[in-house]
Write an enzyme that holds these catalytic residues in place. Structure first.
Site, PDB file in Angstrom:
ATOM      1  N   CYS A  27       0.836  -1.193   0.000  1.00  0.00           N
ATOM      2  CA  CYS A  27       0.000   0.000   0.000  1.00  0.00           C
ATOM      3  C   CYS A  27       0.878   1.253   0.000  1.00  0.00           C
ATOM      4  O   CYS A  27       1.906   1.308   0.677  1.00  0.00           O
ATOM      5  CB  CYS A  27      -0.910  -0.022   1.226  1.00  0.00           C
ATOM      6  SG  CYS A  27      -1.834   1.494   1.478  1.00  0.00           S
TER       7      CYS A  27
ATOM      8  N   CYS B  53       1.112   4.731   3.615  1.00  0.00           N
ATOM      9  CA  CYS B  53       1.961   4.988   4.778  1.00  0.00           C
ATOM     10  C   CYS B  53       3.438   4.955   4.396  1.00  0.00           C
ATOM     11  O   CYS B  53       3.908   3.984   3.812  1.00  0.00           O
ATOM     12  CB  CYS B  53       1.706   3.952   5.871  1.00  0.00           C
ATOM     13  SG  CYS B  53       0.101   4.125   6.669  1.00  0.00           S
TER      14      CYS B  53
ATOM     15  N   GLN C 125     -11.230  17.907   7.446  1.00  0.00           N
ATOM     16  CA  GLN C 125      -9.957  17.333   7.879  1.00  0.00           C
ATOM     17  C   GLN C 125     -10.146  15.882   8.325  1.00  0.00           C
ATOM     18  O   GLN C 125     -11.120  15.555   9.000  1.00  0.00           O
ATOM     19  CB  GLN C 125      -9.360  18.156   9.015  1.00  0.00           C
ATOM     20  CG  GLN C 125      -9.027  19.584   8.639  1.00  0.00           C
ATOM     21  CD  GLN C 125      -7.865  19.690   7.663  1.00  0.00           C
ATOM     22  OE1 GLN C 125      -7.175  18.706   7.379  1.00  0.00           O
ATOM     23  NE2 GLN C 125      -7.642  20.880   7.135  1.00  0.00           N
TER      24      GLN C 125
ATOM     25  N   TYR D 150     -10.406  29.751  -0.212  1.00  0.00           N
ATOM     26  CA  TYR D 150     -10.442  28.284  -0.270  1.00  0.00           C
ATOM     27  C   TYR D 150     -11.170  27.782   0.981  1.00  0.00           C
ATOM     28  O   TYR D 150     -10.730  26.864   1.661  1.00  0.00           O
ATOM     29  CB  TYR D 150      -9.046  27.685  -0.356  1.00  0.00           C
ATOM     30  CG  TYR D 150      -8.126  28.347  -1.353  1.00  0.00           C
ATOM     31  CD1 TYR D 150      -8.089  27.936  -2.678  1.00  0.00           C
ATOM     32  CD2 TYR D 150      -7.287  29.392  -0.971  1.00  0.00           C
ATOM     33  CE1 TYR D 150      -7.243  28.540  -3.606  1.00  0.00           C
ATOM     34  CE2 TYR D 150      -6.434  29.997  -1.883  1.00  0.00           C
ATOM     35  CZ  TYR D 150      -6.421  29.575  -3.195  1.00  0.00           C
ATOM     36  OH  TYR D 150      -5.571  30.187  -4.095  1.00  0.00           O
TER      37      TYR D 150
ATOM     38  N   GLU E 280     -15.052  29.812  -2.329  1.00  0.00           N
ATOM     39  CA  GLU E 280     -14.914  28.364  -2.427  1.00  0.00           C
ATOM     40  C   GLU E 280     -15.437  27.908  -3.787  1.00  0.00           C
ATOM     41  O   GLU E 280     -16.476  28.372  -4.243  1.00  0.00           O
ATOM     42  CB  GLU E 280     -15.697  27.690  -1.293  1.00  0.00           C
ATOM     43  CG  GLU E 280     -15.893  26.201  -1.418  1.00  0.00           C
ATOM     44  CD  GLU E 280     -14.604  25.415  -1.550  1.00  0.00           C
ATOM     45  OE1 GLU E 280     -14.567  24.489  -2.370  1.00  0.00           O
ATOM     46  OE2 GLU E 280     -13.626  25.742  -0.826  1.00  0.00           O
TER      47      GLU E 280
ATOM     48  N   ASP F 250      -6.485  28.761   2.959  1.00  0.00           N
ATOM     49  CA  ASP F 250      -6.227  27.324   3.147  1.00  0.00           C
ATOM     50  C   ASP F 250      -6.228  26.673   1.767  1.00  0.00           C
ATOM     51  O   ASP F 250      -7.155  25.925   1.427  1.00  0.00           O
ATOM     52  CB  ASP F 250      -7.304  26.723   4.052  1.00  0.00           C
ATOM     53  CG  ASP F 250      -7.033  25.264   4.407  1.00  0.00           C
ATOM     54  OD1 ASP F 250      -5.967  24.744   4.021  1.00  0.00           O
ATOM     55  OD2 ASP F 250      -7.898  24.651   5.056  1.00  0.00           O
TER      56      ASP F 250
ATOM     57  N   CYS G  51      -0.595  22.481   3.677  1.00  0.00           N
ATOM     58  CA  CYS G  51      -0.440  21.038   3.877  1.00  0.00           C
ATOM     59  C   CYS G  51       0.784  20.485   3.148  1.00  0.00           C
ATOM     60  O   CYS G  51       1.015  19.269   3.196  1.00  0.00           O
ATOM     61  CB  CYS G  51      -1.697  20.293   3.431  1.00  0.00           C
ATOM     62  SG  CYS G  51      -2.156  20.541   1.719  1.00  0.00           S
TER      63      CYS G  51
END
Length: 385
Positions: free
Chosen positions: A88, A91, A221, A250, A274, A316, A343
């Site tokens: 996967c 992670c 989130q 945003y 948005e 954001d 992010c």
């Protein structure tokens, strides 16, 4: 083709390398015969055997560690059997002790700020409550050609069938993964604040002291502690004046607008921009008691030129960050304070450099380990004129 013009391709070669510093993207840096390898599933200071997974013939290639000859003291057994080379892709750091994961992310963030933004920072990636497993409230499953649901491999459209995901709350996925689905489809699964599971439908969440009814696919989130954590930082740093003007860019459903509305009061104004019409409808329902909040549907870069001059801006943006065009628009609007939620540390580093070059000062910075077991993090930066 002569040897001098032959394109170098190490794909599928197994190389023994010494692993160096962590790099942005969940890799560590190694070198072999003058070329750089970005190695997943490794740690700084280790000696590993790595198989080259992608090689475009340039100065670097991508690789996965397949055996560890000399291990770092920060290495731990991965709790998930699918978190391995060829498994996967979700992670990056299951083989890393949780505290060391945050140290690696801190090193990446500081390096990106220094190299791209010209800023030396003592920022530390902070732990959120809840631990490294069972935190993910939203997951999108992919379905392979045989109708089996799973998660995608690293940088690939290939679907890896799994029996569970340890990042999700228990009982969120196992029965879904046993079912047969339409080949090639995707399945959105979410758990709300009450622990109820929703498959392909909207959810309810609670943050900023109010309830939010979210349409299917609406952004929220994925870490249950992050929304209110970010709300707290925005509330502290925005300091929108009473009767003032604020932008929430945003803005999604208007989570930060709820905070800004309380600061400017009924004599002020908050404009949320948005692009998702569904998110705007959700936000208008949730904030219908705040007449000072107005929503605009559309792309932020198209809307800002027609908005009232702001005292404060909260932004954001998606992973790509603000970028030069958007920063030029913000500089022209000249808010006294800009709270930037980011992010991606590379995009943040670049935008720090662009903003400081145009007269803004980076006054404060915090970062949160909102995505344990992965290389991702969430940061918030405060800029002032």
């Amino acid at each position: 083709m002569t040897p001098s013009t032959e394109v170098l391709n190490w794909t599928d070669r197994v190389l023994e390398v010494e692993v160096g510093a962590v790099a942005h993207g969940g890799h560590c840096v190694a070198r072999h015969e003058g070329r750089v390898l970005f190695v997943r599933h490794a740690l700084p200071g280790e000696r590993v055997r790595a198989v080259v997974t992608s090689d475009q013939g340039g100065s670097f290639c991508l690789a996965d560690a397949i055996s560890v000859l000399e291990a770092s003291p920060d290495r731990v057994p991965a709790p998930c059997t699918w978190a391995r080379a060829g498994g996967c892709g979700g992670c990056d750091f299951q083989h890393v002790a949780p505290a060391a994961q945050r140290s690696l992310k801190t090193a990446v963030l500081r390096e990106q700020l220094s190299r791209l933004g010209g800023v030396e920072s003592e920022v530390v990636v902070e732990e959120l409550p809840g631990g490294p497993l069972g935190w993910r409230q939203r997951i999108r499953l992919a379905v392979d050609e045989d109708g089996r649901a799973g998660l995608r491999a690293h940088h690939s459209h290939d679907v890896v069938p799994i029996a569970d995901c340890l990042l999700a709350p228990s009982e969120m996925l196992p029965d879904l993964l046993e079912q047969s689905w339409e080949p090639g489809s995707e399945i959105d699964v979410a758990v709300d604040d009450s622990g109820w599971r929703h498959v392909g439908t909207g959810t309810h969440q609670h943050a900023a002291g109010r309830d939010w009814a979210l349409s299917p696919g609406a952004f929220w989130q994925v870490h249950p502690a992050l929304a209110d954590t970010l709300v707290g930082v925005v509330e502290e740093w925005a300091q929108a004046p009473r009767g003032g003007t604020a932008w929430d860019l945003y803005g999604g459903v208007g989570l930060f607008a709820a905070v800004l509305a309380g600061q400017v009061g009924t004599d002020g104004s908050v404009t949320v921009v948005e692009s998702s019409r569904d998110a705007v409808l959700d936000g208008e329902r949730a904030l219908r008691d705040l007449p000072q909040v107005r929503f605009r549907v559309g792309r932020v870069e198209h809307a800002v030129g027609s908005l009232p001059t702001p005292d404060v801006v909260v932004a954001d943006p998606p992973r790509k960050g603000l970028g030069k065009q958007m920063i030029e628009a913000l500089v022209a609007a000249a808010p006294q304070r800009l709270v930037y939620v980011a992010c991606d540390p590379a995009a943040l580093g670049r935008d720090v450099g662009l903003l400081t070059a145009r007269g803004y000062r980076l006054r404060a910075l915090r970062s949160f380990d909102a995505f344990p077991m992965t290389h991702h993090m969430e940061s918030v930066a405060l800029f002032t004129l």
